[in-house]
Design a protein around this motif. Structure first.
Motif, PDB file in Angstrom:
ATOM      1  N   ASP A 247       0.806  -1.220   0.000  1.00  0.00           N
ATOM      2  CA  ASP A 247       0.000   0.000   0.000  1.00  0.00           C
ATOM      3  C   ASP A 247       0.839   1.270   0.000  1.00  0.00           C
ATOM      4  N   ARG A 248       2.118   1.166  -0.417  1.00  0.00           N
ATOM      5  CA  ARG A 248       2.959   2.362  -0.488  1.00  0.00           C
ATOM      6  C   ARG A 248       3.594   2.545  -1.861  1.00  0.00           C
ATOM      7  N   GLY A 249       3.134   1.773  -2.842  1.00  0.00           N
ATOM      8  CA  GLY A 249       3.681   1.873  -4.192  1.00  0.00           C
ATOM      9  C   GLY A 249       2.629   2.345  -5.188  1.00  0.00           C
ATOM     10  N   ASP A 250       2.999   3.294  -6.046  1.00  0.00           N
ATOM     11  CA  ASP A 250       2.126   3.795  -7.107  1.00  0.00           C
ATOM     12  C   ASP A 250       2.567   3.209  -8.441  1.00  0.00           C
ATOM     13  N   VAL A 251       1.660   2.524  -9.116  1.00  0.00           N
ATOM     14  CA  VAL A 251       1.964   1.996 -10.442  1.00  0.00           C
ATOM     15  C   VAL A 251       2.202   3.170 -11.385  1.00  0.00           C
ATOM     16  N   ILE A 252       3.347   3.178 -12.059  1.00  0.00           N
ATOM     17  CA  ILE A 252       3.711   4.285 -12.951  1.00  0.00           C
ATOM     18  C   ILE A 252       2.697   4.374 -14.085  1.00  0.00           C
ATOM     19  N   ASP A 253       2.136   5.566 -14.277  1.00  0.00           N
ATOM     20  CA  ASP A 253       1.103   5.854 -15.288  1.00  0.00           C
ATOM     21  C   ASP A 253      -0.207   5.124 -15.003  1.00  0.00           C
ATOM     22  N   GLY A 254      -0.309   4.471 -13.849  1.00  0.00           N
ATOM     23  CA  GLY A 254      -1.568   3.826 -13.483  1.00  0.00           C
ATOM     24  C   GLY A 254      -1.982   2.709 -14.415  1.00  0.00           C
ATOM     25  N   ASP A 255      -1.015   2.059 -15.060  1.00  0.00           N
ATOM     26  CA  ASP A 255      -1.323   1.023 -16.050  1.00  0.00           C
ATOM     27  C   ASP A 255      -0.392  -0.164 -15.859  1.00  0.00           C
ATOM     28  N   ILE A 256      -0.901  -1.230 -15.277  1.00  0.00           N
ATOM     29  CA  ILE A 256      -0.085  -2.423 -15.032  1.00  0.00           C
ATOM     30  C   ILE A 256       0.309  -3.087 -16.348  1.00  0.00           C
ATOM     31  N   GLY A 257      -0.617  -3.146 -17.301  1.00  0.00           N
ATOM     32  CA  GLY A 257      -0.363  -3.804 -18.573  1.00  0.00           C
ATOM     33  C   GLY A 257       0.670  -3.107 -19.428  1.00  0.00           C
ATOM     34  N   LYS A 258       0.932  -1.830 -19.157  1.00  0.00           N
ATOM     35  CA  LYS A 258       1.937  -1.095 -19.920  1.00  0.00           C
ATOM     36  C   LYS A 258       3.342  -1.584 -19.596  1.00  0.00           C
ATOM     37  N   HIS A 259       3.530  -2.096 -18.392  1.00  0.00           N
ATOM     38  CA  HIS A 259       4.867  -2.456 -17.923  1.00  0.00           C
ATOM     39  C   HIS A 259       5.099  -3.970 -17.917  1.00  0.00           C
ATOM     40  N   PHE A 260       4.095  -4.732 -17.481  1.00  0.00           N
ATOM     41  CA  PHE A 260       4.235  -6.181 -17.355  1.00  0.00           C
ATOM     42  C   PHE A 260       3.630  -6.883 -18.569  1.00  0.00           C
ATOM     43  N   ASP A 261       3.964  -8.159 -18.716  1.00  0.00           N
ATOM     44  CA  ASP A 261       3.317  -9.013 -19.705  1.00  0.00           C
ATOM     45  C   ASP A 261       2.118  -9.676 -19.036  1.00  0.00           C
ATOM     46  N   VAL A 262       1.009  -8.965 -19.029  1.00  0.00           N
ATOM     47  CA  VAL A 262      -0.190  -9.474 -18.363  1.00  0.00           C
ATOM     48  C   VAL A 262      -0.775 -10.652 -19.125  1.00  0.00           C
ATOM     49  N   GLU A 263      -0.678 -10.595 -20.464  1.00  0.00           N
ATOM     50  CA  GLU A 263      -1.181 -11.692 -21.287  1.00  0.00           C
ATOM     51  C   GLU A 263      -0.005 -12.477 -21.858  1.00  0.00           C
ATOM     52  N   LEU A 264       0.008 -13.773 -21.626  1.00  0.00           N
ATOM     53  CA  LEU A 264       1.068 -14.637 -22.164  1.00  0.00           C
ATOM     54  C   LEU A 264       0.606 -15.445 -23.363  1.00  0.00           C
ATOM     55  N   VAL A 265      -0.697 -15.620 -23.491  1.00  0.00           N
ATOM     56  CA  VAL A 265      -1.259 -16.346 -24.628  1.00  0.00           C
ATOM     57  C   VAL A 265      -2.442 -15.554 -25.166  1.00  0.00           C
ATOM     58  N   GLY A 266      -2.839 -15.840 -26.396  1.00  0.00           N
ATOM     59  CA  GLY A 266      -4.002 -15.176 -26.970  1.00  0.00           C
ATOM     60  C   GLY A 266      -3.643 -13.914 -27.720  1.00  0.00           C
TER      61      GLY A 266
ATOM     62  N   TYR B 246       2.195 -12.764 -10.584  1.00  0.00           N
ATOM     63  CA  TYR B 246       2.202 -14.224 -10.683  1.00  0.00           C
ATOM     64  C   TYR B 246       1.081 -14.639 -11.634  1.00  0.00           C
ATOM     65  N   HIS B 247       1.446 -15.417 -12.660  1.00  0.00           N
ATOM     66  CA  HIS B 247       0.432 -16.007 -13.535  1.00  0.00           C
ATOM     67  C   HIS B 247      -0.039 -17.323 -12.925  1.00  0.00           C
ATOM     68  N   SER B 248      -1.173 -17.796 -13.403  1.00  0.00           N
ATOM     69  CA  SER B 248      -1.815 -18.953 -12.762  1.00  0.00           C
ATOM     70  C   SER B 248      -0.905 -20.176 -12.720  1.00  0.00           C
ATOM     71  N   ALA B 249      -0.035 -20.331 -13.707  1.00  0.00           N
ATOM     72  CA  ALA B 249       0.868 -21.493 -13.706  1.00  0.00           C
ATOM     73  C   ALA B 249       1.831 -21.468 -12.529  1.00  0.00           C
ATOM     74  N   ALA B 250       1.981 -20.294 -11.880  1.00  0.00           N
ATOM     75  CA  ALA B 250       2.907 -20.167 -10.739  1.00  0.00           C
ATOM     76  C   ALA B 250       2.185 -19.809  -9.445  1.00  0.00           C
ATOM     77  N   PHE B 251       0.867 -19.952  -9.394  1.00  0.00           N
ATOM     78  CA  PHE B 251       0.128 -19.590  -8.175  1.00  0.00           C
ATOM     79  C   PHE B 251       0.595 -20.389  -6.962  1.00  0.00           C
ATOM     80  N   TRP B 252       1.030 -21.626  -7.167  1.00  0.00           N
ATOM     81  CA  TRP B 252       1.543 -22.443  -6.073  1.00  0.00           C
ATOM     82  C   TRP B 252       2.723 -21.765  -5.380  1.00  0.00           C
TER      83      TRP B 252
END
Length: 765
Positions: free
Chosen positions: A202-221, A336-342
């Protein structure tokens, strides 16, 4: 976004008050008998005997502990502890009943993208900004510190009471006041449809308020980038961990969880390779402002009360880590993507500042089993520095164990055929090795069962690349990237363009002593100083072995009595067969390692030219103790092989005399290790004191004229100054004696004064 209202759980007390009292039937009991005292005694004799036996047992135990033969009680306690062996959990994976959400108001809520945070205070501005990110549901996990009226529109909040009502097995293992309660949040998110989880705070601000801009949110599709990713080279099989901050332009900063012995490795990659994207199941972001750093960095790099505002190269490419190379992973800027939720499980038996780091290393090793890898991304969040001190004690499990853990994980193998069985086996092996306790073994079993209970499917195993022949990296496969060298605060001095002078010195010292083992004897309380000594000297030496009069497994402190500590050294020599040499030091002596660089590491070092440390005494003119020690020495010398005996008698010409050395600091190079061990074996069971044995060994192994004179100029006083001990210290000598360090405050005082010779040890605020 759907906004959920949080329900107020019913008070357990009100439920108890609402229960109906049982009705007592007047004829239920027969009429009481009338008994005299003798009859009562005869009918209750076995009860009286049992009570008296119990009282006698308690009294005997109390007597043994406080007055009598304590050895008997200690033996009893030792046998009890030996019975507490770690048991491997037996889990029937096919008989785990589903756990559905029946108690919360969110039972029918489903979404794929979750942000999980731990909250101890009222909502911060950063948390309010997280709630505004489109397409992501914030889940706030409370603990015992969280205000009872906590609430934030747009966020789901789970209080302690609500967490307990969800039916998860892991709840029984979680501390009430810790962020590791996020484990409940991970399960809740998976139960409610999660495919991606952004592990945040609760002390970090996502830069530009867009998670998908920085991370690979989608790995397939359709939304997947389908690109190749720069990857660290596996060309060096001895490299097992990397500082990713160098790749992103900050080579003088290191992340929390990087072994301190790797801090001095600041060179950039000669070349990289590439890997196809799609299996970066764990994605670690870099934080601007206050990056994830440990207490050693925070304490020694702070300039006044000014907050850190460190920036990384936002244009540097993301970088992947091949099997065999690890990187610190945290719990406040990671997807964490679902394949690594464990791999989201936060250990509960170790210190809080170590939990997510050990989770990260544990998870990376297991990630290799399913063909996945970690990728580190350019700055994704900005965290504000609240100018709060990082406690040393909360990181003890990091600095004590993390280097050894990485080596263990890289070498670990499993023959299990199901992934969850491998996970449980690794947790068990880590408990056996002392990286965490059996509590985390049981916790792992509970976590895996809960995952299956909420509908998670374990990934399929892949062939482990570590066990396959590595293809040689041809010129065409080599990819070049030269990191920027961004300005950074370095003890209040701006770094510009090149690695500064202080870092260059640290590299030089590390190159000189990086294969030398430091053996440190602590006479003071190790609970207050062991970690600090490792922080100070671990930056320079191969490793720091700490000995004390009392063993402390939690701090990796070994037992050894100073009077005959030399007998313990062969065991250490045997453990580090590739070490270049061994430097012994007592904690009442300060080592100015920067003044030892010119010494010859193939020669013996000792204080034979320091008059107050080394002297020759006549046994006939002194006490019975000296006479007895002299007799022991004569016995040993008489059994020495010719080379030892000749060398000894050339130095000690009077048969009635013995050499005495305080032996606070001495060095044994690799070429003399076998000689030292042979001499220890000659002593055998004779009770020769350390101050007598060490000088006897040294003059037997080599002539004093061949000793390196590096310690000749050390400051040596028998007693410290009465008014101000700091007047004794000088940064221009190799060592200073005596110096007292018995607490963190003493250590901080020492850091300040040693900063004259090593500016990286910044003055503590």
């Amino acid at each position: 976004m759907l906004v959920q209202e949080r329900s107020t759980p019913k008070s357990p007390k009100s439920q108890i008050r609402g229960k109906t009292r049982p009705t007592l039937h007047p004829n239920r009991f027969s009429e009481a008998k009338s008994l005299d005292f003798s009859t009562w005694v005869s009918e209750n004799l076995y009860k009286i005997f049992t009570v008296l036996l119990l009282i006698a047992t308690v009294a005997a135990l109390f007597f043994l502990r406080n007055v009598g033969d304590t050895a008997s009680l200690l033996c009893f306690e030792t046998q009890s502890k030996n019975l507490e062996k770690i048991e491997f959990p037996q889990v029937n994976w096919n008989a785990i009943a589903p756990v559905t959400d029946k108690s919360s108001p969110y039972a029918n809520f489903r979404t794929e993208q979750w942000i999980v945070v731990s909250v101890s205070n009222y909502p911060s501005d950063s948390l309010r900004n997280l709630v505004k990110i489109r397409g992501w549901q914030v889940l706030a996990i409370g603990n015992s510190k969280t205000p009872s009226d906590w609430g934030l529109k747009g966020a789901i909040f789970l209080s302690l009471e609500q967490q307990a009502s969800l039916g998860f097995r892991v709840v029984d293992f979680l501390p009430y006041d810790s962020f590791v309660r996020k484990t409940v949040g991970y399960l809740f998110a998976i139960q409610h449809g999660a495919k991606k989880i952004f592990d945040a705070d609760d002390r970090g601000d996502v830069i530009d308020g867009d998670i998908g801009k920085h991370f690979d949110v989608e790995l397939v599709g359709e939304g997947a980038r389908r690109e190749v990713i720069l990857q660290y080279s596996h060309d060096n099989p001895n490299r097992t961990v990397v500082n990713p901050y160098i790749h992103f332009g900050q080579r003088s900063i290191w992340p929390r969880g990087l072994p301190l012995e790797n801090v001095g490795e600041v060179g950039h990659e000669e070349y990289y390779t590439e890997v196809f994207g799609g299996k970066q199941f764990i994605q670690q972001g870099i934080s601007n402002g206050l990056p994830d750093v440990d207490s050693m960095f925070y304490f020694t790099r702070k300039s006044g009360l000014e907050a850190f505002d460190i920036r990384f190269d936002e244009h540097a490419p993301k970088v992947a880590f091949p099997q065999g190379i690890m990187v610190p992973v945290n719990s406040f800027n990671t997807i964490y993507h679902s394949a690594a939720f464990w791999g989201l499980m936060l250990p509960v038996s170790i210190s809080s500042m170590a939990s997510d780091v050990l989770r990260g290393y544990w998870g990376q090793r297991l990630l290799w089993e399913i063909g996945g890898y970690v990728v580190v991304y350019p700055p994704t969040v900005h965290r504000n520095d609240r100018t709060e001190a990082y406690p040393f004690s909360e990181e003890k499990d990091l600095h004590v164990n993390v280097g050894r853990l990485i080596k263990f994980l890289v070498s670990w193998r499993s023959k299990e055929h199901r992934f969850f069985e491998k996970i449980l086996q690794l947790s068990f092996a880590m408990a056996e090795e002392g990286f965490w306790t059996d509590k985390d073994v049981k916790f792992t079993a509970a976590w895996l069962q809960d995952l299956l209970a909420v509908g998670y499917r374990q990934p399929r195993l892949m062939s482990l690349e570590l066990d396959m022949p590595r293809a040689s990296i041809g010129q065409g496969d080599r990819k070049e990237f030269i990191p920027q060298k961004l300005p950074s605060v370095h003890l209040g001095v701006e770094e510009t363009g090149t690695v500064n002078y202080e870092i260059a010195n640290l590299i030089r010292w590390r190159k000189t002593f990086g294969n030398v083992v430091l053996i440190l004897y602590c006479s003071g309380p190790v609970e207050r100083t062991a970690l600090e000594w490792r922080l100070l000297y671990g930056r320079v030496f191969k490793t720091v072995i700490i000995l004390s009069g009392q063993k402390n497994p939690d701090l990796a402190v070994e037992e050894g009595q100073l009077e005959q500590l030399y007998k313990h050294l062969p065991k250490i020599f045997e453990r580090y067969t590739s070490a270049e040499g061994f430097l012994f030091l007592q904690d009442d002596t300060i080592l100015n390692y920067w003044n030892l660089v010119q010494a010859d590491k193939t020669k013996l070092w000792i204080t034979n030219k320091v008059s107050k440390s080394w002297t020759t005494v006549s046994a006939s003119d002194n006490s019975d103790w000296f006479s007895k020690q002299a007799d022991f020495v004569k016995k040993v010398v008489s059994t020495m092989p010719a080379n030892f005996q000749v060398s000894y008698k050339e130095s000690i010409t009077n048969v009635q005399s013995i050499g005495i050395c305080s032996s606070e600091v001495f060095y044994i190079p690799r070429r003399f290790v076998a000689d030292f061990v042979d001499l220890v074996n000659l002593v055998g069971s004779l009770e020769i004191h350390q101050k007598v044995a060490v000088p006897m060994f040294f003059v037997s192994m080599d002539s004093p004229q061949n000793f390196d004179p590096v310690l000749d100029t050390m400051i040596y006083k028998r007693k410290p100054p009465t008014n101000n001990s700091s007047t004794l210290y000088s940064a221009q000598v190799p060592a200073v004696h005596p110096w007292n360090v018995s607490s963190e405050q003493d250590f901080i005082k020492l850091i300040r004064i040693m900063a004259e010779g090593d500016p990286l040890l910044m003055e503590l605020v």
